[in-house]
Design a protein around this motif. Structure first.
Motif, PDB file in Angstrom:
ATOM      1  N   ASN A  59      -2.028  -8.771  -0.691  1.00  0.00           N
ATOM      2  CA  ASN A  59      -1.143  -7.700  -1.156  1.00  0.00           C
ATOM      3  C   ASN A  59      -1.656  -6.341  -0.692  1.00  0.00           C
ATOM      4  N   THR A  71       4.575  -5.222  -3.263  1.00  0.00           N
ATOM      5  CA  THR A  71       4.533  -6.094  -2.078  1.00  0.00           C
ATOM      6  C   THR A  71       5.184  -7.450  -2.289  1.00  0.00           C
ATOM      7  N   TYR A 118      -0.394  -3.263  -6.615  1.00  0.00           N
ATOM      8  CA  TYR A 118      -0.199  -3.837  -5.281  1.00  0.00           C
ATOM      9  C   TYR A 118       0.792  -5.003  -5.311  1.00  0.00           C
ATOM     10  N   GLN A 149      -1.162  -5.932   3.090  1.00  0.00           N
ATOM     11  CA  GLN A 149       0.262  -5.818   3.414  1.00  0.00           C
ATOM     12  C   GLN A 149       0.709  -4.364   3.392  1.00  0.00           C
ATOM     13  N   ILE A 150       0.052  -3.540   2.567  1.00  0.00           N
ATOM     14  CA  ILE A 150       0.420  -2.136   2.433  1.00  0.00           C
ATOM     15  C   ILE A 150      -0.016  -1.312   3.639  1.00  0.00           C
ATOM     16  N   VAL A 167      -0.563   4.007   6.094  1.00  0.00           N
ATOM     17  CA  VAL A 167      -0.037   3.803   4.743  1.00  0.00           C
ATOM     18  C   VAL A 167       0.954   4.905   4.386  1.00  0.00           C
ATOM     19  N   ALA A 185       0.565   6.523  -3.637  1.00  0.00           N
ATOM     20  CA  ALA A 185      -0.190   5.376  -3.130  1.00  0.00           C
ATOM     21  C   ALA A 185      -1.184   4.824  -4.140  1.00  0.00           C
TER      22      ALA A 185
END
Length: 274
Positions: A231, A111, A107, A234-235, A272, A172
């Motif tokens: 973090n 980010t 992550y 934020q995704i 996402v 992901a």
């Protein structure tokens, strides 16, 4: 009551997403066969289902054991006579201390502005890190599907819902290559089985979940720093993880009769993966 008098088998039903799916199906009229390794929590879910006026059979079962899966469906047949719906939810998830370190590294890598370099994840994996994902996450799905089809194909009706993940349809979850590969197998198994059995009135689909606020994910958040949580969020464009109940409503829809979906991998994920 769109699932009235249907019999649904839900694996991994003791907590989190499996529990929410089982309860949502009971609210829509289904009787439930529940399986998990956590017997105490499973008994609690069974009690909740019976409080809704539906029947429930709760059994300890390790879905990675084909013998235990055969016994699970035999007990379901003894109790209810047949099976109409299967939700393959039981899974091993990346929640070991090592998994959490890799998750946080991943992550942060995507980010925050850092020098481009390898995250060093794949090259550091052991054989155990790779192999541990397959017994439950893939073999268990196959074993349960095979037993369910022994009821569904002869009766000309069935619904199978596999719980996949955006880990299996994207990068992901680059922090867990083995988990990602196993979930990719689930997604493609969904498509091949769907083509095989659609002519018998059995619809097979998958839900490729984004982040779900289940107990393991909550445990990660409880230990994460504020930076690590920032973090993560934020995704996700919507800025939060999905609630188990939000995924459960889709599972109920796929278990019903008012759709034309066959072999689809549907992905609620908060944006996402778009």
């Amino acid at each position: 009551m769109q699932l009235l008098d249907k019999v649904a088998v839900v694996t991994g039903a003791a907590q989190g997403l499996g529990r929410s799916i089982a309860l949502a199906m009971a609210q829509e009229g289904a009787d439930l066969v529940l399986c998990d390794l956590q017997e105490d929590k499973l008994a609690e879910v069974s009690t909740e289902i019976e409080a809704l006026g539906r029947k429930s059979l709760a059994l300890r079962c390790d879905v990675s054991s084909k013998e235990q899966v055969v016994e699970l469906f035999a007990r379901a047949a003894d109790q209810f006579g047949t099976v109409h719906i299967l939700v393959n939810n039981a899974a091993r998830v990346p929640n070991s201390p090592e998994d959490e370190v890799r998750r946080s590294r991943h992550y942060a890598h995507i980010t925050t502005p850092v020098e481009r370099q390898s995250m060093g994840i794949t090259s550091s994996l052991t054989d155990e890190d790779w192999l541990k994902w397959w017994d439950v996450n893939v073999h268990g799905v196959f074993y349960c599907t095979r037993e369910a089809l022994k009821f569904m194909e002869p009766q000309g009706y069935g619904r199978i819902i596999n719980i996949a993940s955006i880990a299996g349809t994207s990068a992901a979850s680059a922090h867990s290559p083995g988990y990602s590969a196993a979930k990719a197998a689930v997604a493609n198994l969904t498509k091949t089985v769907a083509l095989d059995v659609a002519g018998a009135g059995v619809y097979v689909n998958a839900i490729a979940c984004g982040g779900v606020l289940t107990p393991p994910f909550q445990a990660y958040l409880d230990k994460a720093t504020e930076e690590e949580k920032a973090n993560l969020y934020q995704i996700v464009p919507v800025g939060r993880l999905g609630k188990p109940e939000e995924y459960a409503s889709l599972a109920v829809y796929l278990a019903g009769e008012n759709h034309y979906l066959v072999g689809q991998v549907i992905s609620p994920n908060g944006g996402v993966i778009i």
